[in-house]
Write a protein that holds these residues in place. Sequence first.
Motif, PDB file in Angstrom:
ATOM      1  N   LYS A 112      27.140  24.845 -64.224  1.00  0.00           N
ATOM      2  CA  LYS A 112      26.200  24.599 -63.117  1.00  0.00           C
ATOM      3  C   LYS A 112      25.198  25.748 -62.996  1.00  0.00           C
ATOM      4  CE  LYS A 112      26.261  24.408 -58.113  1.00  0.00           C
ATOM      5  NZ  LYS A 112      27.086  24.670 -56.948  1.00  0.00           N
ATOM      6  N   THR A 113      25.686  26.974 -63.097  1.00  0.00           N
ATOM      7  CA  THR A 113      24.821  28.148 -62.973  1.00  0.00           C
ATOM      8  C   THR A 113      23.852  28.219 -64.142  1.00  0.00           C
ATOM      9  OG1 THR A 113      26.572  29.305 -61.777  1.00  0.00           O
ATOM     10  CG2 THR A 113      24.779  30.651 -62.672  1.00  0.00           C
ATOM     11  N   ILE A 118      18.321  27.798 -66.181  1.00  0.00           N
ATOM     12  CA  ILE A 118      17.396  27.173 -67.142  1.00  0.00           C
ATOM     13  C   ILE A 118      16.295  26.418 -66.405  1.00  0.00           C
ATOM     14  CG2 ILE A 118      17.201  25.354 -68.898  1.00  0.00           C
ATOM     15  CD1 ILE A 118      20.035  26.295 -69.868  1.00  0.00           C
ATOM     16  N   GLU A 119      16.668  25.680 -65.347  1.00  0.00           N
ATOM     17  CA  GLU A 119      15.693  24.885 -64.598  1.00  0.00           C
ATOM     18  C   GLU A 119      14.728  25.733 -63.782  1.00  0.00           C
ATOM     19  OE1 GLU A 119      17.972  22.099 -62.272  1.00  0.00           O
ATOM     20  OE2 GLU A 119      18.449  20.862 -64.026  1.00  0.00           O
ATOM     21  N   THR A 120      15.221  26.805 -63.163  1.00  0.00           N
ATOM     22  CA  THR A 120      14.379  27.599 -62.261  1.00  0.00           C
ATOM     23  C   THR A 120      13.782  28.832 -62.922  1.00  0.00           C
ATOM     24  OG1 THR A 120      16.201  28.992 -61.454  1.00  0.00           O
ATOM     25  CG2 THR A 120      15.796  26.896 -60.285  1.00  0.00           C
ATOM     26  N   GLY A 121      14.419  29.309 -63.993  1.00  0.00           N
ATOM     27  CA  GLY A 121      13.967  30.540 -64.627  1.00  0.00           C
ATOM     28  C   GLY A 121      14.305  31.779 -63.819  1.00  0.00           C
ATOM     29  N   GLY A 146      19.637  29.389 -74.010  1.00  0.00           N
ATOM     30  CA  GLY A 146      18.625  29.566 -72.978  1.00  0.00           C
ATOM     31  C   GLY A 146      19.030  30.492 -71.850  1.00  0.00           C
ATOM     32  N   VAL A 147      20.302  30.917 -71.846  1.00  0.00           N
ATOM     33  CA  VAL A 147      20.770  31.826 -70.804  1.00  0.00           C
ATOM     34  C   VAL A 147      21.637  32.921 -71.417  1.00  0.00           C
ATOM     35  CG1 VAL A 147      20.698  30.209 -68.858  1.00  0.00           C
ATOM     36  CG2 VAL A 147      22.725  30.298 -70.297  1.00  0.00           C
ATOM     37  N   GLN A 148      21.754  34.001 -70.679  1.00  0.00           N
ATOM     38  CA  GLN A 148      22.638  35.101 -71.063  1.00  0.00           C
ATOM     39  C   GLN A 148      23.276  35.651 -69.799  1.00  0.00           C
ATOM     40  OE1 GLN A 148      20.267  38.118 -72.957  1.00  0.00           O
ATOM     41  NE2 GLN A 148      18.825  38.251 -71.275  1.00  0.00           N
ATOM     42  N   SER A 149      24.370  36.389 -69.983  1.00  0.00           N
ATOM     43  CA  SER A 149      25.056  36.921 -68.809  1.00  0.00           C
ATOM     44  C   SER A 149      25.488  38.354 -69.067  1.00  0.00           C
ATOM     45  CB  SER A 149      26.283  36.067 -68.470  1.00  0.00           C
ATOM     46  OG  SER A 149      27.234  36.117 -69.516  1.00  0.00           O
ATOM     47  N   VAL A 162      23.605  35.961 -64.291  1.00  0.00           N
ATOM     48  CA  VAL A 162      23.122  35.039 -65.316  1.00  0.00           C
ATOM     49  C   VAL A 162      21.609  35.061 -65.299  1.00  0.00           C
ATOM     50  CG1 VAL A 162      23.199  32.656 -66.169  1.00  0.00           C
ATOM     51  CG2 VAL A 162      25.171  33.600 -64.926  1.00  0.00           C
ATOM     52  N   LYS A 163      21.021  35.248 -66.500  1.00  0.00           N
ATOM     53  CA  LYS A 163      19.569  35.401 -66.651  1.00  0.00           C
ATOM     54  C   LYS A 163      19.048  34.441 -67.716  1.00  0.00           C
ATOM     55  CE  LYS A 163      19.982  40.402 -66.015  1.00  0.00           C
ATOM     56  NZ  LYS A 163      19.697  41.707 -66.586  1.00  0.00           N
ATOM     57  N   PRO A 164      17.766  34.093 -67.613  1.00  0.00           N
ATOM     58  CA  PRO A 164      17.181  33.327 -68.709  1.00  0.00           C
ATOM     59  C   PRO A 164      17.069  34.220 -69.956  1.00  0.00           C
ATOM     60  CG  PRO A 164      15.638  33.533 -66.853  1.00  0.00           C
ATOM     61  CD  PRO A 164      16.854  34.338 -66.516  1.00  0.00           C
ATOM     62  N   GLU A 165      17.123  33.618 -71.154  1.00  0.00           N
ATOM     63  CA  GLU A 165      16.984  34.410 -72.378  1.00  0.00           C
ATOM     64  C   GLU A 165      15.543  34.805 -72.596  1.00  0.00           C
ATOM     65  OE1 GLU A 165      20.447  33.599 -75.550  1.00  0.00           O
ATOM     66  OE2 GLU A 165      18.935  32.046 -75.486  1.00  0.00           O
TER      67      GLU A 165
END
Length: 165
Positions: A112-113, A118-121, A146-149, A162-165
């Motif tokens: 979910k996160t 990914i959707e909001t950036g 598309g994401v990294q943590s 959690v951040k966008p890549e």
Amino acid sequence: MGATVREDEEVASEDDLFEQSEVAADYMEGLLDILDIDGDIDELVVGDRPQVEIVGEELGGLVGPKGQTLDALQELCRLAVYRKTGDHSRLMLDIGGYRAGRRKKLAELGEKTAKQVIETGEVVKLDPMSAFERKCVHDVINATEGVQSESEGAEPRRRVVVKPE
């Protein structure tokens, strides 16, 4: 986010790992006898980690609020293994399916996160979690494109970011 092995460390054999689970199971069996609690104990090795699972009725007191008692019992089992074998153990203890259920909920939270980021950036900071819980979330995030943590903060307030890549 997996464990790294230094060159001078030996990787435990399957037999060594099973011995660790047997030692921990014996320890927990003694504790259950003292507390007069019924439970079936399974000893196993999953991947490169010894595990002990206890199933039965009336085990909630051994899990405690947010799994705190379970975490303490896991550390006691690891100490019992160290005392008997001289080896530090990554033993995982699960009582009444608590960790298995928690792992499933954390995977859902991670998915979910990841979708939200990914959707909001936008960066999302999750609530503080135990090391076990953070690893469950990191595993899901690391498997999602598309994401990294990363983890930030100090125990017991350490959290996953959690951040966008």
